[in-house]
Design an enzyme around this catalytic site. Structure first.
Site, PDB file in Angstrom:
ATOM      1  N   TYR A  33       0.723  -1.019  -0.053  1.00 22.55           N
ATOM      2  CA  TYR A  33       0.084   0.011   0.003  1.00 22.55           C
ATOM      3  C   TYR A  33       0.964   1.181   0.178  1.00 22.55           C
ATOM      4  O   TYR A  33       1.929   1.256   0.240  1.00 22.55           O
ATOM      5  CB  TYR A  33      -1.002   0.042   1.094  1.00 22.55           C
ATOM      6  CG  TYR A  33      -0.312   0.326   2.727  1.00 22.55           C
ATOM      7  CD1 TYR A  33       0.481  -0.500   3.322  1.00 22.55           C
ATOM      8  CD2 TYR A  33      -0.624   1.504   3.036  1.00 22.55           C
ATOM      9  CE1 TYR A  33       0.951  -0.165   4.326  1.00 22.55           C
ATOM     10  CE2 TYR A  33       0.066   1.954   4.432  1.00 22.55           C
ATOM     11  CZ  TYR A  33       0.720   0.944   5.112  1.00 22.55           C
ATOM     12  OH  TYR A  33       1.359   1.469   6.149  1.00 22.55           O
ATOM     13  N   LYS A 148       6.437  -2.408   2.124  1.00 22.63           N
ATOM     14  CA  LYS A 148       5.198  -1.687   2.726  1.00 22.63           C
ATOM     15  C   LYS A 148       4.173  -2.339   2.507  1.00 22.63           C
ATOM     16  O   LYS A 148       3.149  -2.293   1.474  1.00 22.63           O
ATOM     17  CB  LYS A 148       5.350  -0.199   2.121  1.00 22.63           C
ATOM     18  CG  LYS A 148       4.100   0.839   2.719  1.00 22.63           C
ATOM     19  CD  LYS A 148       4.206   2.282   2.693  1.00 22.63           C
ATOM     20  CE  LYS A 148       3.224   3.104   3.078  1.00 22.63           C
ATOM     21  NZ  LYS A 148       3.333   3.235   4.630  1.00 22.63           N
TER      22      LYS A 148
HETATM   23  N1  PLP Z   1       7.404   3.767   9.520  1.00 25.05           N
HETATM   24  C1  PLP Z   1       6.149   3.069   9.202  1.00 25.05           C
HETATM   25  C2  PLP Z   1       6.331   1.870   9.988  1.00 25.05           C
HETATM   26  C3  PLP Z   1       5.104   3.616   8.582  1.00 25.05           C
HETATM   27  O1  PLP Z   1       4.033   2.674   8.566  1.00 25.05           O
HETATM   28  C4  PLP Z   1       5.043   4.802   7.751  1.00 25.05           C
HETATM   29  C5  PLP Z   1       4.053   5.380   7.074  1.00 25.05           C
HETATM   30  O2  PLP Z   1       3.041   4.537   7.348  1.00 25.05           O
HETATM   31  C6  PLP Z   1       6.217   5.554   8.061  1.00 25.05           C
HETATM   32  C7  PLP Z   1       7.179   4.903   8.865  1.00 25.05           C
HETATM   33  C8  PLP Z   1       6.230   6.776   7.227  1.00 25.05           C
HETATM   34  O3  PLP Z   1       6.588   6.786   6.073  1.00 25.05           O
HETATM   35  P1  PLP Z   1       6.051   8.052   5.247  1.00 25.05           P
HETATM   36  O4  PLP Z   1       6.876   9.251   5.488  1.00 25.05           O
HETATM   37  O5  PLP Z   1       6.508   7.508   3.685  1.00 25.05           O
HETATM   38  O6  PLP Z   1       4.692   8.048   5.327  1.00 25.05           O
END
Ligand code: PLP
Length: 285
Positions: A33, A148
């Protein structure tokens, strides 16, 4: 009024959108996602999200559901159809429908692509004004956190634990070292004014906002160190904060019951947040 959502080539009212019970996303959490922030009806860091999506898909041996141009078009159409001014677009792609089997189905099986929008106040959030209290918990997620995937149960469990302990969120820890937050990347500002965040590896998600934060920090002439840091180092820090697409930069004011700084959002965290918001608005497409 119901939302318009996108499912496999069709724009539908949300109540008419259906996905099969045999979808591997449902049965195996076999999917990826992305969440893209919307400011003023425009997509923040869209290109970086698409690059990360492609990388996550490659890592689990899945093909893109459609071209990047089509994805941009779907995002824009949904933002328009739903009159979304501020909030986010959620995209989920799964390996699609097949009889239940641990082995991946052959290439002919279509993937399922679902995209929807959600209204949310991103810039003005009470938590950001107050600053978050967090606890640390042992990181029991799988070992490929750089991918992700939609398997987020342990992150949900950690957020529930934080809630039950009367705080806002949790940071995951391995061998005493902070990895990241449940859905955000973790940062501290040391007493020597150095911004520290864990280096990129399989231990953490390679946050899109994390990259932007490091850019803003450097533009503000702050020294940046990408390395592991302990809970104790974080508790002794001048400031702490987290970054994510939907929080942008959110100050952290307490870690495991220990107050950070004077218990109020730190000045540097706020400076970085302001710099980030200006850049995000400017570069949104
Ligand atoms: N770390 C985790 C585990 C996350 O689920 C997310 C965002 O969903 C992030 C970091 C931050 O990522 P981003 O800055 O791309 O939203």
């Amino acid at each position: 009024m119901s939302r318009v959502v996108y499912v496999n080539g069709e724009y539908l009212a949300e109540e008419d959108a259906k996905v099969s019970v045999f979808d591997r996303g449902f049965l195996f959490a076999d999917g990826i996602y992305e969440v893209t922030t919307v400011f003023d009806g425009k997509l923040v860091d869209f290109n970086s999200h698409i690059i990360r999506l492609k990388r996550s898909l490659d890592e689990i041996d899945m093909k893109p559901a459609c071209s990047n141009e089509e994805l941009l078009n779907i995002h824009r159409q949904l933002v328009n159809k739903n009159n979304l001014d501020e909030g986010f677009v959620y995209l989920q792609v799964t390996r699609g429908v097949a009889d239940r089997d641990f082995l991946y189905p052959d290439d002919k099986t279509p993937t399922t692509l679902v995209v929807f929008t959600q209204k949310k106040a991103i810039i003005k959030q009470p938590l950001i004004e107050r600053g978050a209290k967090i606890i640390t918990v042992e990181d029991l997620r799988w070992g490929r956190r750089d991918v992700k995937t939609i398997q987020l149960l342990f992150s949900s469990m950690a957020k529930m634990q934080a809630k039950s302990e009367g705080v806002d969120d949790a940071w995951f820890v391995s061998d005493g070292m902070i990895n990241e937050g449940t859905s955000n990347n973790a940062f501290i500002l040391t007493q020597d004014n150095v911004i520290v965040t864990r280096h990129l590896s399989n231990e953490i998600l390679h946050g899109i906002t994390r990259v932007a934060v490091l850019k803003c920090a450097k533009a503000l002439n702050l020294t940046v160190e990408e390395r592991p840091f302990t809970i104790e180092e974080a508790q002794k820090a001048k400031e702490a904060f987290v970054s994510s697409s939907t929080l942008c930069i959110c100050p952290v004011i307490e870690i495991d019951g220990v107050t950070i700084g004077d218990g109020k959002p730190g000045a540097v965290s706020q400076q970085i947040r302001e710099a980030y918001l200006i850049e995000a608005h400017k570069s949104a497409v």
